[in-house]
Design an enzyme around this catalytic site. Structure first.
Site: not given
Length: 378
Positions: A216-218, A294
């Site tokens: 997850l990084h967005r 993501d």
């Protein structure tokens, strides 16, 4: 007989982690082409973790950059402007025949803008991908870079239709395949076994036990406390049924701590690790049964490896991973994610096929095309 020559170098640009996997096979293919393509490499420093940058350059066998701009972090406007300011002197000191950019990060659009305003042709690798979501900064970068480019190399056949709808001449567009898959296939045998990586972290999955890989990084997922809390809650529900390995992006970790959500991960079946190198991530992904992410790149890599993928976004710029591959778009609602997860547990997940020209030779086709283009222009 006179030896053919390209008469001038191509200036290649990398800026962030996804770029490294794309530029590595291209640089090798330039050297191996029938008419070699001279090149220089500029690293903008948009990915500013020095240790991770060093590991990627070493593991992917990328030559040390001829110039590191050392831009670092900042808002989109600040980072883009700083890259432009630092990139222009390189074009003045070492004028190239063309500037090659990859992907859709801020470095991609920033360097393309500087080049085109100086009358230098722009080559875009991974052109024509569209999510239809202009709230994503990467979508703006993609659209504008394609409008500025003289050569556009696409990873999937539908990308040409996107470009032509936007008024781009079909003669500029070349379907070559996916250089991310070149890197994947070239490095599969070098991947660090997942068990070696797990030894560095507590409570990893047991040997041969099925597990899921999470990234997850967005900003849309990790900068909004309500969205992040809901996603973590859903992942914890899954983690109690099947172990999850979560290499946590620094941005995500900082926000989890800032929003006071770190306690949510306790006793959840989730093994949190620090950022992994490319070969470590590849080894863990190979061993995983399911990927929840993501990341655009992981959507492609899981399709190439035949691993079911649940994309925690509402759209994708890589629709071929859904129509032909193993990817399912599930958004961020707990109901949709858990429904898709339960389907995976019952059926083993979505099966797919490898898309056309995802064969590990995209960089060769790119190099041959650029070589011919440069020779014709001499």
């Amino acid at each position: 007989m006179t030896q053919k020559s390209t008469r001038g170098h191509v200036l290649c640009v990398v800026g962030a982690r996804p770029n490294f996997m794309k530029i590595a096979p291209i640089m090798r293919a330039f050297s191996a082409a029938a008419v070699p393509v001279p090149s220089r490499l500029v690293h903008t420093g948009q990915h500013y973790d020095a240790a991770m940058k060093a590991s990627f350059f070493t593991q992917l066998r990328i030559p040390e950059p001829d110039l590191d701009l050392g831009v670092g972090s900042g808002s989109h406007a600040v980072q883009t402007a700083e890259i432009m300011k630092r990139f222009e002197p390189e074009l003045d000191a070492n004028p190239p025949r063309a500037v090659l950019v990859v992907g859709d990060v801020n470095s991609t659009i920033a360097c393309s803008l500087v080049a085109v305003k100086k009358g230098i042709p722009v080559i875009h690798v991974e052109a024509g991908l569209r999510s239809g979501d202009r709230a994503m900064p990467e979508e703006i970068n993609r659209i504008l870079t394609d409008q500025l480019s003289d050569l556009l190399f696409t990873t999937e056949q539908d990308a040409a239709a996107n470009l032509q709808r936007e008024g781009i001449d079909a003669g500029k567009i070349h379907f070559v395949g996916n250089v991310m898959i070149d890197s994947l296939l070239q490095n599969l045998s070098l991947a660090i076994p997942a068990e070696h990586t797990f030894e560095r972290f507590g409570a990893p999955p047991a040997a041969e036990e099925p597990f899921g890989l999470v990234t997850l990084h967005r900003p849309s997922n990790v900068d909004d406390p309500a969205v992040l809390e809901a996603l973590l809650g859903t992942l914890c529900d899954i983690g109690r049924d099947m172990p999850l390995v979560f290499p946590m992006h620094p941005r995500t970790r900082n926000n989890i701590e800032r929003f006071g959500l770190d306690k949510q991960l306790a006793d959840s079946g989730i093994c949190v690790t620090g950022p992994l190198s490319y070969l470590e991530m590849l080894g863990v992904m190979q061993r995983s049964s399911l990927v929840l992410t993501d990341s655009g790149g992981l959507q492609e890599e899981t399709t190439a490896l035949g691993i079911p993928c649940l994309t925690l976004r509402h759209s994708t710029e890589r629709p071929i991973t859904v129509t032909e591959g193993t990817n399912t778009i599930v958004g961020t609602s707990a109901e949709r994610i858990l429904t898709a997860y339960r389907d995976f547990r019952q059926t083993g997940g979505k099966a797919g096929r490898i898309p056309s020209l995802w064969d590990g030779r995209a960089a060769e086709r790119i190099a041959a095309n650029i070589s011919d283009w440069l020779v014709a222009g001499t």
